[in-house]
Write a protein that holds these residues in place. Sequence first.
Motif, PDB file in Angstrom:
ATOM      1  N   VAL A  64      36.640  43.908  50.283  1.00 48.74           N
ATOM      2  CA  VAL A  64      36.599  43.557  48.845  1.00 48.74           C
ATOM      3  C   VAL A  64      37.677  44.259  48.208  1.00 48.74           C
ATOM      4  O   VAL A  64      38.669  43.821  47.587  1.00 48.74           O
ATOM      5  N   VAL A  65      37.580  45.611  48.321  1.00 44.73           N
ATOM      6  CA  VAL A  65      38.243  46.461  47.350  1.00 44.73           C
ATOM      7  C   VAL A  65      39.556  46.435  47.826  1.00 44.73           C
ATOM      8  O   VAL A  65      40.671  46.110  46.972  1.00 44.73           O
ATOM      9  N   ILE A  66      40.133  46.664  49.116  1.00 48.52           N
ATOM     10  CA  ILE A  66      41.507  46.877  49.289  1.00 48.52           C
ATOM     11  C   ILE A  66      42.050  45.583  49.106  1.00 48.52           C
ATOM     12  O   ILE A  66      43.254  45.515  48.612  1.00 48.52           O
ATOM     13  N   PRO A  67      41.717  44.544  49.529  1.00 46.80           N
ATOM     14  CA  PRO A  67      42.486  43.106  48.997  1.00 46.80           C
ATOM     15  C   PRO A  67      42.615  43.045  47.610  1.00 46.80           C
ATOM     16  O   PRO A  67      43.661  42.642  47.081  1.00 46.80           O
ATOM     17  N   LEU A  68      41.689  43.439  46.827  1.00 44.04           N
ATOM     18  CA  LEU A  68      41.799  43.214  45.412  1.00 44.04           C
ATOM     19  C   LEU A  68      42.719  44.258  44.765  1.00 44.04           C
ATOM     20  O   LEU A  68      43.566  44.066  43.638  1.00 44.04           O
ATOM     21  N   ALA A 114      26.531  42.566  44.475  1.00 37.52           N
ATOM     22  CA  ALA A 114      26.582  41.533  45.317  1.00 37.52           C
ATOM     23  C   ALA A 114      26.485  41.840  46.811  1.00 37.52           C
ATOM     24  O   ALA A 114      25.881  41.617  47.983  1.00 37.52           O
ATOM     25  N   ALA A 115      27.547  42.862  47.249  1.00 38.76           N
ATOM     26  CA  ALA A 115      27.699  43.361  48.462  1.00 38.76           C
ATOM     27  C   ALA A 115      26.482  44.088  48.901  1.00 38.76           C
ATOM     28  O   ALA A 115      25.995  43.947  50.413  1.00 38.76           O
ATOM     29  N   ASP A 116      25.849  44.872  47.927  1.00 34.79           N
ATOM     30  CA  ASP A 116      24.703  45.394  48.205  1.00 34.79           C
ATOM     31  C   ASP A 116      23.419  44.728  48.796  1.00 34.79           C
ATOM     32  O   ASP A 116      22.942  44.908  49.503  1.00 34.79           O
ATOM     33  N   ILE A 117      23.335  43.813  47.947  1.00 41.19           N
ATOM     34  CA  ILE A 117      22.205  42.698  48.285  1.00 41.19           C
ATOM     35  C   ILE A 117      22.587  42.030  49.376  1.00 41.19           C
ATOM     36  O   ILE A 117      21.541  41.842  50.290  1.00 41.19           O
ATOM     37  N   GLU A 118      23.583  41.783  49.904  1.00 38.66           N
ATOM     38  CA  GLU A 118      24.085  41.180  51.286  1.00 38.66           C
ATOM     39  C   GLU A 118      23.925  42.218  52.107  1.00 38.66           C
ATOM     40  O   GLU A 118      24.000  41.881  53.465  1.00 38.66           O
ATOM     41  N   GLY A 119      23.466  43.299  51.856  1.00 38.71           N
ATOM     42  CA  GLY A 119      23.366  44.342  52.878  1.00 38.71           C
ATOM     43  C   GLY A 119      24.779  44.840  53.696  1.00 38.71           C
ATOM     44  O   GLY A 119      25.125  45.425  54.563  1.00 38.71           O
ATOM     45  N   ALA A 120      25.890  44.544  53.084  1.00 36.26           N
ATOM     46  CA  ALA A 120      27.307  45.044  53.495  1.00 36.26           C
ATOM     47  C   ALA A 120      27.195  46.483  53.220  1.00 36.26           C
ATOM     48  O   ALA A 120      27.030  47.047  52.115  1.00 36.26           O
TER      49      ALA A 120
END
Lengths: 286, 292
Positions: free
Chosen positions: B204-208, B189-195
């Motif tokens: 995303v990762v650190i909060p998780l 999803a992040a890739d699609i959003e261009g993040a």
Amino acid sequence: MQTNITRPKWHHPGRRLMPDFDTVLNTFAMWVLAFLWALPLLYAIWTAFHPAAYETRFVLTAPLTLDNFVKAWEAAPFARYFFNTVILVTLILICQFILCTLAAFAFARFKFPGSSILFTLVLLQLLVMPDILIVENYKTIRALGLVDTIVAIGLPYIASGFGIFLLRQTFMTIPKELDEAARVEGASFLSLLWNVYIPLAKPTYLAYGLVSVSHHWNNFLWPLIITNSVETRPVTVGLSVFSAIDAGLEWSVINAATLMTSGPLLIAFLLFQRQFVQSFMRAGIR
Amino acid sequence: MLHRREWVYGWLFLSPALLFLFAFTHYPALNTIISSFFSTPKGRRPAKFIGPENYQTLLQDEVFWKVLENNFWFAVGTIPISVALALAMALWVNSQLKGKTMARVAYFAPTVLPLIAVANIWLFFYTPGFGLIDQLRSGLFGLPAINLLGNPDTVLGAMIVVAIWKEAGFFMIFYLAALQSIPPVLKEAADIEGAGNFYYLRKVVIPLLMPTTLFVSVNAVINSFRLVDHIFVMTEGGPDNASSLLLFYIYETAFQYWQTGYAATLTVVMLLLLSVLAIGQFFLFDRKIHYR
């Protein structure tokens, strides 16, 4: 399933073939850190397998030797220390498996008054470990007349809160239908535990076993306090006694002894490193 | 009928473990508090109740305050760096980078070694004039020999380095487990959003990973109090108590000076600190964890 999502225009497919700057940088950093992390151990291995003259001279032609290991082995009763440690970790592991299995089964499957309070008390041991209660535990062991015995080193650790917790979590995931089926056939609780629960929890036992063995193989402070003879000392205490002698021991000999004491675990780790890491991971998931 | 039976069986299965748990964890913990109000028994003279005298001694004991301060700096120096390194290690080892298996072995190997062996290895590094650090200093830069372990200003730092080396790989494991439980859909999803990678990591990762960070931090705090083996080999607390930690001081008080009453008082401080830190950390992290 292949993803059929069209990539955004700016995401040129050709970019994937060339490693981008980000990847190069990350790979480089990963390698630098790995090198730094491996360095102390590699260095200890270098000195242990070479004559003392090459302790700080790194030439590829330096002759390999096992002399340092021979010297260390002869200078202290390491055979006895190893024997003690093997007895110790085996004893602890067997007792932990039995006690923790029974307790975990009780917490996972029986309803009885006080179970949640008792479980909290079990979890308390994750914070207040026997490691820090050395003064009072020494008094207890002395009152029992067990000072300077291998049993005394293990006693404070055999009811492991961590083990109970880990096995309970595993047992809870086993569907109740399985034990109802067994109960209908008239199986006792013990045979249910033995034939259904324990076989299904094998990976947890392996994980916990590895963690427990490496922890108690490496434990030092409590064994140091409670033992004072060659007949009971585990390798860690033996190593500290050995390297504390002011006999002008060469570093290469001390490093050989150091590697020797950690050798079995280190070799086991290198051979089964995937299982090791996975076991520690399994034991760590809460 | 069945309930009654479960009741009995429950206690029956539990009793062996509880017996040992109480005998070597709960009873000694409570007894520590009681002993701290008594004098040390000497020869035929039994321990006698002396009220808060041990605690008064404690407040005036310079070594105690020194040791407490050391432990504080030791924890502050060790925990953030080893947790951050552990996260970096886990991210690298979990990626598709070349040589990640070798890196994983290198990172995790110190965890398998006994701390006492680790101390022996590092002692050689630090040996003045002869150890590897000084060899490099004189060989590459022509600098004079330094005695890192013999100087009160540097000894604690030298110990912190050893602790970080020993622990980071262990904490990496927990992050690795957590990383593998993050659904790959999020990355897609992040890739699609261009993040970008860094944005994805930060948002995303650190909060998780926050629950893991909490767990690892609590463990790191406990370890900073619990692990003192290296002191025995490297410095014995010196010079001038500059590298002594609380548990090492408890050991010295109880088993070298045989002041068990006072050692119990010191242990009470340890128990208090552990509880306060655990509770405190829990509340501190609580808000951020609910982010997800």
